[in-house]
Design a protein around this motif. Sequence first.
Motif, PDB file in Angstrom:
ATOM      1  N   PHE A 157       0.624   7.074   8.312  1.00 16.00           N
ATOM      2  CA  PHE A 157       0.692   8.505   8.639  1.00 16.00           C
ATOM      3  C   PHE A 157       0.532   8.755  10.139  1.00 16.00           C
ATOM      4  O   PHE A 157       1.151   9.675  10.683  1.00 16.00           O
ATOM      5  CB  PHE A 157      -0.349   9.281   7.842  1.00 16.00           C
ATOM      6  N   ASN A 158      -0.274   7.943  10.812  1.00 13.39           N
ATOM      7  CA  ASN A 158      -0.370   8.075  12.263  1.00 13.39           C
ATOM      8  C   ASN A 158       0.968   7.793  12.933  1.00 13.39           C
ATOM      9  O   ASN A 158       1.348   8.448  13.915  1.00 13.39           O
ATOM     10  CB  ASN A 158      -1.437   7.123  12.814  1.00 13.39           C
ATOM     11  N   TRP A 159       1.690   6.805  12.394  1.00 13.58           N
ATOM     12  CA  TRP A 159       3.037   6.526  12.912  1.00 13.58           C
ATOM     13  C   TRP A 159       3.958   7.717  12.652  1.00 13.58           C
ATOM     14  O   TRP A 159       4.752   8.086  13.523  1.00 13.58           O
ATOM     15  CB  TRP A 159       3.603   5.263  12.264  1.00 13.58           C
ATOM     16  N   CYS A 160       3.857   8.313  11.463  1.00 13.79           N
ATOM     17  CA  CYS A 160       4.701   9.470  11.124  1.00 13.79           C
ATOM     18  C   CYS A 160       4.489  10.614  12.117  1.00 13.79           C
ATOM     19  O   CYS A 160       5.445  11.298  12.507  1.00 13.79           O
ATOM     20  CB  CYS A 160       4.387   9.957   9.706  1.00 13.79           C
ATOM     21  N   VAL A 161       3.230  10.823  12.505  1.00 14.16           N
ATOM     22  CA  VAL A 161       2.931  11.905  13.450  1.00 14.16           C
ATOM     23  C   VAL A 161       3.614  11.654  14.790  1.00 14.16           C
ATOM     24  O   VAL A 161       4.143  12.575  15.429  1.00 14.16           O
ATOM     25  CB  VAL A 161       1.405  12.053  13.628  1.00 14.16           C
ATOM     26  N   LYS A 162       3.643  10.402  15.224  1.00 13.68           N
ATOM     27  CA  LYS A 162       4.239  10.067  16.515  1.00 13.68           C
ATOM     28  C   LYS A 162       5.764  10.006  16.467  1.00 13.68           C
ATOM     29  O   LYS A 162       6.431  10.207  17.482  1.00 13.68           O
ATOM     30  CB  LYS A 162       3.701   8.716  17.007  1.00 13.68           C
ATOM     31  N   GLU A 163       6.327   9.723  15.301  1.00 11.45           N
ATOM     32  CA  GLU A 163       7.772   9.538  15.163  1.00 11.45           C
ATOM     33  C   GLU A 163       8.475  10.904  15.171  1.00 11.45           C
ATOM     34  O   GLU A 163       8.212  11.760  14.323  1.00 11.45           O
ATOM     35  CB  GLU A 163       8.069   8.785  13.861  1.00 11.45           C
ATOM     36  N   ILE A 197      -2.716   2.992   4.965  1.00 11.07           N
ATOM     37  CA  ILE A 197      -2.059   4.292   4.798  1.00 11.07           C
ATOM     38  C   ILE A 197      -2.306   5.178   6.022  1.00 11.07           C
ATOM     39  O   ILE A 197      -1.422   5.930   6.449  1.00 11.07           O
ATOM     40  CB  ILE A 197      -2.550   4.962   3.495  1.00 11.07           C
ATOM     41  N   ARG A 198      -3.485   5.069   6.620  1.00 13.52           N
ATOM     42  CA  ARG A 198      -3.753   5.831   7.832  1.00 13.52           C
ATOM     43  C   ARG A 198      -2.794   5.420   8.951  1.00 13.52           C
ATOM     44  O   ARG A 198      -2.267   6.270   9.677  1.00 13.52           O
ATOM     45  CB  ARG A 198      -5.202   5.603   8.279  1.00 13.52           C
ATOM     46  N   ALA A 199      -2.563   4.118   9.087  1.00 12.73           N
ATOM     47  CA  ALA A 199      -1.637   3.642  10.122  1.00 12.73           C
ATOM     48  C   ALA A 199      -0.233   4.184   9.882  1.00 12.73           C
ATOM     49  O   ALA A 199       0.473   4.567  10.829  1.00 12.73           O
ATOM     50  CB  ALA A 199      -1.618   2.116  10.147  1.00 12.73           C
ATOM     51  N   ALA A 244       0.809  -1.219   0.000  1.00 10.21           N
ATOM     52  CA  ALA A 244       0.000   0.000   0.000  1.00 10.21           C
ATOM     53  C   ALA A 244       0.840   1.265   0.000  1.00 10.21           C
ATOM     54  O   ALA A 244       0.585   2.196  -0.787  1.00 10.21           O
ATOM     55  CB  ALA A 244      -0.948  -0.008   1.196  1.00 10.21           C
ATOM     56  N   ILE A 245       1.833   1.350   0.863  1.00  8.47           N
ATOM     57  CA  ILE A 245       2.563   2.615   1.022  1.00  8.47           C
ATOM     58  C   ILE A 245       3.415   2.933  -0.205  1.00  8.47           C
ATOM     59  O   ILE A 245       3.359   4.065  -0.712  1.00  8.47           O
ATOM     60  CB  ILE A 245       3.394   2.605   2.316  1.00  8.47           C
ATOM     61  N   LEU A 287      -4.563  12.622   6.342  1.00  6.72           N
ATOM     62  CA  LEU A 287      -5.833  11.916   6.194  1.00  6.72           C
ATOM     63  C   LEU A 287      -6.916  12.467   7.099  1.00  6.72           C
ATOM     64  O   LEU A 287      -8.089  12.073   6.964  1.00  6.72           O
ATOM     65  CB  LEU A 287      -5.659  10.418   6.490  1.00  6.72           C
ATOM     66  N   ASN A 288      -6.553  13.350   8.012  1.00  2.00           N
ATOM     67  CA  ASN A 288      -7.566  13.929   8.906  1.00  2.00           C
ATOM     68  C   ASN A 288      -8.676  14.588   8.089  1.00  2.00           C
ATOM     69  O   ASN A 288      -8.406  15.385   7.182  1.00  2.00           O
ATOM     70  CB  ASN A 288      -6.933  14.958   9.841  1.00  2.00           C
TER      71      ASN A 288
END
Length: 361
Positions: free
Chosen positions: A112-118, A108-110, A47-48, A128-129
């Motif tokens: 980008f959510n990881w990117c926000v936390k990293e 893809i949401r997972a 996917a990514i 995606l918000n």
Amino acid sequence: MVGSAAGAISMSVVVISTGLWDAYQKHQRFCKRKKFAVTTLGNYQLAIPRFIKYAEDNGFPDLEGLTKEHLDEYFDWFTARTRWDGQRGKGNLQLVSDSTWDTEFRRIRAFFNWCVKETTVPISESPLNGIETVKLPETVIDVPTQEMLDEIYKLTDYKNKLVAPTPLARFRRLRDRAAIFFLIESPTRLNEINSLRVDDIVIESHRNGVPDVSTKLWGKGDKERTVAFGRETSKTLVDYIEQRSDYVRRGEDALWVSAHSVKGRGMSNRWLWAMLHKLGLDIRTDALPNGYPNLHPHMFRHLFAFNWLRDGKPEYLLKAYAGWSDKIPVTYTRQINSEQAADLVREESPVDTLVGRDRRR
């Protein structure tokens, strides 16, 4: 001095600018350190990169500049695609389904959510918000019926010469029956049973000539748990392991092995799917749209959970035994509650009561 030292420490936290490909590679390393399942890793690897390639081909900005509009455009493109390349039959000319779209969205949401936390990835909000996923219909979960299990039992009768006329055929049927008994008697994921080594099977002291067999399974996140087996499954697994040595190459430690004219090797990850699909084709029934059940390994995990919950056994034990880190899927309990309500209606039908009262007048 204390204040300046504290300032120096806070200044040492630096966010490193990175692109989409760099973020993807970091995410892959993170998933491997966390020991994500092979299938989960494979899903991310599909996917990514697919999104990143689309972003590059269509002039999207790098990671920091992505917006909701860019992701909307990508998912519009993804929704409009046909399955595969449209060259493998008319069925593949259909557009991707809502469930496929939902799966792509969640992967893809997972990411980008990881990117926000990293901390080494310079975004503070997921692009995606604001994008809502589709609402999927809640379909009934299919499990093998008792009639299907009876037919599978007959089709894997390795002692019946009509079913297995040669020693090689008998071994194959024995292997298939051992694997199916394993699936029926333990809530096992596909990768858990496929990755088993022969030494993972623990055969303990015999009771009245019947072995006690158990094994450890390693689930998602490399969580370990033990499952045990009843009398018939234990006997079948021991019988299979004893005969396995006659059909396997030296040094091969996979539990499930192929059986050909030459010494066998460990089976591929698809063998259970293929074996169950073949058995399904051999079970003909007019009660199903295709004329046969579409058997697959995960149906037996559902079957174990349904039987457990129908019998009123504790949910917390099922959660531990099945290797769920979260709560038991609500779909299970909802479907079982619906079935039990239907049984009550059959037993105490309001219309039957009404008609019966009328007849007594």
